[in-house]
Each structure stands twice: as C-alpha cells, then as structure tokens.
Design an enzyme around this catalytic site. Structure first.
Site, PDB file in Angstrom:
ATOM      1  N   ASN A   1      -3.594  -5.528  -1.763  1.00 44.95           N
ATOM      2  CA  ASN A   1      -2.785  -4.316  -1.776  1.00 44.95           C
ATOM      3  C   ASN A   1      -3.751  -3.192  -1.391  1.00 44.95           C
ATOM      4  O   ASN A   1      -4.484  -2.689  -2.235  1.00 44.95           O
ATOM      5  CB  ASN A   1      -2.174  -4.061  -3.152  1.00 44.95           C
ATOM      6  CG  ASN A   1      -1.266  -2.837  -3.123  1.00 44.95           C
ATOM      7  OD1 ASN A   1      -1.293  -2.053  -2.165  1.00 44.95           O
ATOM      8  ND2 ASN A   1      -0.460  -2.668  -4.158  1.00 44.95           N
TER       9      ASN A   1
ATOM     10  N   ARG B   1       0.880   5.513 -13.599  1.00 40.84           N
ATOM     11  CA  ARG B   1       1.033   6.189 -12.304  1.00 40.84           C
ATOM     12  C   ARG B   1       2.465   6.017 -11.790  1.00 40.84           C
ATOM     13  O   ARG B   1       2.869   4.897 -11.430  1.00 40.84           O
ATOM     14  CB  ARG B   1       0.045   5.584 -11.302  1.00 40.84           C
ATOM     15  CG  ARG B   1       0.168   6.137  -9.908  1.00 40.84           C
ATOM     16  CD  ARG B   1      -0.611   5.296  -8.895  1.00 40.84           C
ATOM     17  NE  ARG B   1      -0.439   5.826  -7.573  1.00 40.84           N
ATOM     18  CZ  ARG B   1      -0.674   5.167  -6.449  1.00 40.84           C
ATOM     19  NH1 ARG B   1      -1.128   3.925  -6.506  1.00 40.84           N
ATOM     20  NH2 ARG B   1      -0.472   5.723  -5.283  1.00 40.84           N
TER      21      ARG B   1
ATOM     22  N   TYR C   1       6.159   2.424  -9.255  1.00 42.27           N
ATOM     23  CA  TYR C   1       5.219   1.288  -9.261  1.00 42.27           C
ATOM     24  C   TYR C   1       5.400   0.342 -10.451  1.00 42.27           C
ATOM     25  O   TYR C   1       4.758  -0.706 -10.493  1.00 42.27           O
ATOM     26  CB  TYR C   1       3.779   1.821  -9.229  1.00 42.27           C
ATOM     27  CG  TYR C   1       3.471   2.600  -7.971  1.00 42.27           C
ATOM     28  CD1 TYR C   1       3.550   1.999  -6.715  1.00 42.27           C
ATOM     29  CD2 TYR C   1       3.127   3.950  -8.019  1.00 42.27           C
ATOM     30  CE1 TYR C   1       3.290   2.706  -5.553  1.00 42.27           C
ATOM     31  CE2 TYR C   1       2.852   4.671  -6.863  1.00 42.27           C
ATOM     32  CZ  TYR C   1       2.945   4.046  -5.636  1.00 42.27           C
ATOM     33  OH  TYR C   1       2.687   4.741  -4.478  1.00 42.27           O
TER      34      TYR C   1
ATOM     35  N   GLU D   1      -0.496  -9.434   2.537  1.00 47.27           N
ATOM     36  CA  GLU D   1      -0.462  -8.046   2.059  1.00 47.27           C
ATOM     37  C   GLU D   1       0.671  -7.882   1.044  1.00 47.27           C
ATOM     38  O   GLU D   1       1.767  -8.405   1.252  1.00 47.27           O
ATOM     39  CB  GLU D   1      -0.243  -7.114   3.255  1.00 47.27           C
ATOM     40  CG  GLU D   1      -0.231  -5.639   2.876  1.00 47.27           C
ATOM     41  CD  GLU D   1      -0.317  -4.743   4.104  1.00 47.27           C
ATOM     42  OE1 GLU D   1      -1.275  -4.887   4.894  1.00 47.27           O
ATOM     43  OE2 GLU D   1       0.578  -3.893   4.266  1.00 47.27           O
TER      44      GLU D   1
ATOM     45  N   PRO E   1      -7.240   2.050  -3.570  1.00 47.38           N
ATOM     46  CA  PRO E   1      -7.304   3.299  -4.323  1.00 47.38           C
ATOM     47  C   PRO E   1      -6.109   3.577  -5.242  1.00 47.38           C
ATOM     48  O   PRO E   1      -4.958   3.370  -4.849  1.00 47.38           O
ATOM     49  CB  PRO E   1      -7.364   4.370  -3.238  1.00 47.38           C
ATOM     50  CG  PRO E   1      -7.808   3.686  -2.017  1.00 47.38           C
ATOM     51  CD  PRO E   1      -7.453   2.244  -2.141  1.00 47.38           C
ATOM     52  N   ASN E   2      -6.432   4.039  -6.413  1.00 48.93           N
ATOM     53  CA  ASN E   2      -5.477   4.509  -7.434  1.00 48.93           C
ATOM     54  C   ASN E   2      -4.700   3.401  -8.137  1.00 48.93           C
ATOM     55  O   ASN E   2      -3.926   3.672  -9.056  1.00 48.93           O
ATOM     56  CB  ASN E   2      -4.480   5.535  -6.831  1.00 48.93           C
ATOM     57  CG  ASN E   2      -5.193   6.744  -6.280  1.00 48.93           C
ATOM     58  OD1 ASN E   2      -6.012   7.342  -6.986  1.00 48.93           O
ATOM     59  ND2 ASN E   2      -4.938   7.091  -5.038  1.00 48.93           N
TER      60      ASN E   2
ATOM     61  N   ALA F   1      -3.086   3.279  -0.338  1.00 49.52           N
ATOM     62  CA  ALA F   1      -2.956   4.304   0.715  1.00 49.52           C
ATOM     63  C   ALA F   1      -3.698   3.920   1.994  1.00 49.52           C
ATOM     64  O   ALA F   1      -3.316   4.352   3.095  1.00 49.52           O
ATOM     65  CB  ALA F   1      -3.465   5.645   0.194  1.00 49.52           C
TER      66      ALA F   1
ATOM     67  N   ARG G   1      10.493   4.928   1.467  1.00 50.28           N
ATOM     68  CA  ARG G   1       9.765   6.116   1.001  1.00 50.28           C
ATOM     69  C   ARG G   1       9.435   7.062   2.163  1.00 50.28           C
ATOM     70  O   ARG G   1      10.056   6.982   3.212  1.00 50.28           O
ATOM     71  CB  ARG G   1       8.529   5.646   0.228  1.00 50.28           C
ATOM     72  CG  ARG G   1       8.920   4.737  -0.950  1.00 50.28           C
ATOM     73  CD  ARG G   1       7.723   4.291  -1.737  1.00 50.28           C
ATOM     74  NE  ARG G   1       7.035   5.424  -2.321  1.00 50.28           N
ATOM     75  CZ  ARG G   1       5.768   5.396  -2.751  1.00 50.28           C
ATOM     76  NH1 ARG G   1       5.081   4.266  -2.675  1.00 50.28           N
ATOM     77  NH2 ARG G   1       5.209   6.465  -3.257  1.00 50.28           N
TER      78      ARG G   1
ATOM     79  N   ASP H   1      -9.767  -4.227  10.847  1.00 52.14           N
ATOM     80  CA  ASP H   1     -10.820  -4.969  11.557  1.00 52.14           C
ATOM     81  C   ASP H   1     -11.480  -6.001  10.649  1.00 52.14           C
ATOM     82  O   ASP H   1     -11.777  -7.115  11.089  1.00 52.14           O
ATOM     83  CB  ASP H   1     -11.891  -4.004  12.097  1.00 52.14           C
ATOM     84  CG  ASP H   1     -11.430  -3.256  13.329  1.00 52.14           C
ATOM     85  OD1 ASP H   1     -10.434  -3.670  13.957  1.00 52.14           O
ATOM     86  OD2 ASP H   1     -12.073  -2.237  13.682  1.00 52.14           O
TER      87      ASP H   1
ATOM     88  N   HIS I   1      -2.052   2.683   5.355  1.00 55.20           N
ATOM     89  CA  HIS I   1      -1.483   3.552   6.381  1.00 55.20           C
ATOM     90  C   HIS I   1      -2.545   4.286   7.200  1.00 55.20           C
ATOM     91  O   HIS I   1      -2.199   5.051   8.101  1.00 55.20           O
ATOM     92  CB  HIS I   1      -0.551   4.574   5.704  1.00 55.20           C
ATOM     93  CG  HIS I   1       0.297   3.975   4.618  1.00 55.20           C
ATOM     94  ND1 HIS I   1       1.245   3.003   4.878  1.00 55.20           N
ATOM     95  CD2 HIS I   1       0.309   4.157   3.266  1.00 55.20           C
ATOM     96  CE1 HIS I   1       1.816   2.639   3.730  1.00 55.20           C
ATOM     97  NE2 HIS I   1       1.264   3.320   2.745  1.00 55.20           N
TER      98      HIS I   1
ATOM     99  N   HIS J   1       2.751  -5.021  -1.630  1.00 56.87           N
ATOM    100  CA  HIS J   1       2.977  -3.654  -2.109  1.00 56.87           C
ATOM    101  C   HIS J   1       3.967  -3.692  -3.256  1.00 56.87           C
ATOM    102  O   HIS J   1       4.966  -4.426  -3.197  1.00 56.87           O
ATOM    103  CB  HIS J   1       3.524  -2.761  -0.997  1.00 56.87           C
ATOM    104  CG  HIS J   1       2.562  -2.591   0.119  1.00 56.87           C
ATOM    105  ND1 HIS J   1       1.458  -1.770   0.021  1.00 56.87           N
ATOM    106  CD2 HIS J   1       2.499  -3.178   1.329  1.00 56.87           C
ATOM    107  CE1 HIS J   1       0.762  -1.863   1.142  1.00 56.87           C
ATOM    108  NE2 HIS J   1       1.363  -2.712   1.950  1.00 56.87           N
TER     109      HIS J   1
HETATM  110  C1  DQA Z   1       1.393   0.955  -2.430  1.00 54.09           C
HETATM  111  C2  DQA Z   1       2.162   1.811  -1.414  1.00 54.09           C
HETATM  112  C3  DQA Z   1       1.241   2.831  -0.758  1.00 54.09           C
HETATM  113  O1  DQA Z   1       1.982   3.625   0.160  1.00 54.09           O
HETATM  114  C4  DQA Z   1       0.618   3.736  -1.791  1.00 54.09           C
HETATM  115  O2  DQA Z   1      -0.303   4.621  -1.179  1.00 54.09           O
HETATM  116  C5  DQA Z   1      -0.004   2.997  -2.919  1.00 54.09           C
HETATM  117  C6  DQA Z   1       0.668   1.811  -3.451  1.00 54.09           C
HETATM  118  C7  DQA Z   1       2.339   0.001  -3.194  1.00 54.09           C
HETATM  119  O3  DQA Z   1       1.828  -0.938  -3.765  1.00 54.09           O
HETATM  120  O4  DQA Z   1       3.543   0.230  -3.238  1.00 54.09           O
HETATM  121  O5  DQA Z   1      -1.007   3.414  -3.482  1.00 54.09           O
HETATM  122  O6  DQA Z   1       0.457   0.153  -1.729  1.00 54.09           O
END
Ligand code: DQA
Length: 145
Positions: free
Chosen positions: A71, A17, A22, A97, A9-10, A74, A106, A84, A77, A99
């Site tokens: 990635n 953003r 980021y 993974e 997401p996002n 959100a 943070r 799963d 978390h 980020h």
């Molecule tokens: C993120 C870190 C997450 O906490 C956040 O919700 C994101 C981006 C990162 O790439 O730093 O959307 O995954």
C-alpha cells in the site's frame, strides 16, 4: 512462501486517521488478521513514511521474498521511483497493490495510480480486509505461475 508487506506514509496512523474512510483497524490489527488467516505464509510486515526507504526495501527483495504486497499510500499517485523499483524486481518478486479506500470514488488526484502498472493486480475499497484478499490473490498467482 515468504511475502513482504509494505506500507507507505501515514499508514502508521490507521485506527484514528479518518476512520470513516480508512476504517478503525490499526496496522497491527491488519497484520494480525493476515497472519491468522494464512498462517502457512511467512509475512514480514513494515511501514515507513519515507519514499527512499520503501524503494530500498523493494530493491533488496530479490532472492529473499517470493512476492510483495504494497500500500504505497500517497506515493501511489506521485512516485515514479517506486514504480521503477517494483518494475526492477517484478520478474522474480511480483507485487499486488492494495488500498483501504476505493480511490476512484475520491478526489480526482487519487484516481491515477503510478505504481499499479508495475504490479500483477490491485485490490481496493475493502478497508483492512483488502490486505488478506491481496495475500490470497498473490499466493494464488504465485502458485499458478
Ligand atoms: C490509500 C489511498 C491514498 O490515496 C492515500 O493517500 C492513502 C491511503 C488507501 O489505502 O486507501 O494514504 O492508499
């Protein structure tokens, strides 16, 4: 080698953003950088704002992909379902993974990753460049397994 790169997401908003957190690269920039750096690896790159879609895509990887870069944004978390799904295919399709930000510097809610224990490793804090690092790490791990 065929890798599925998944974005949660996002992440479609990257570039505008919170760029101080980021970075200024868009998701298309990151995809292009990965493909240019390791052209011998076939990369299918996707983004969705839907948890269900991510879970479905992961569940479909067996027999089609050698590994996953994810990635989860959100959902990192919050999503036991994503954990799963990654666990369900991990024996054949291992995941790394990634980020953009260093989530440990943070808010406390971002310190725990539910999904990371289902992955072979995690890379964070290097903004868009982390994706290429994750790809290198995954390729190395696949070759040595
Ligand atoms: C993120 C870190 C997450 O906490 C956040 O919700 C994101 C981006 C990162 O790439 O730093 O959307 O995954």
């Amino acid at each position: 080698m065929k890798i599925l790169a998944l974005n949660g997401p996002n992440l479609n908003l990257l570039g505008t953003r919170e760029p101080e957190i980021y970075g200024y690269e868009t998701l298309a920039d990151i995809e292009a950088e990965m493909k240019a750096t390791l052209p011998e690896i076939e990369i299918e790159f996707r983004q969705t704002n839907s948890e269900a879609e991510l879970i479905t895509w992961i569940g479909e990887t067996r027999g089609l992909y050698d590994g996953i870069i994810i990635n989860p944004a959100a959902l990192t978390h919050t999503s036991l379902g994503l954990y799963d799904a990654l666990k369900a295919v991990a024996d054949e399709v291992p995941a790394v993974e990634v980020h953009l930000s260093n989530t440990h510097t943070r808010e406390e809610i971002r310190h725990k990753s539910i999904t990371a224990p289902a992955c072979v490793g995690q890379i964070m804090g290097f903004k868009g460049f982390g994706y290429t690092l994750a790809l290198r790490a995954l390729a190395h791990s696949l070759k040595s397994s």
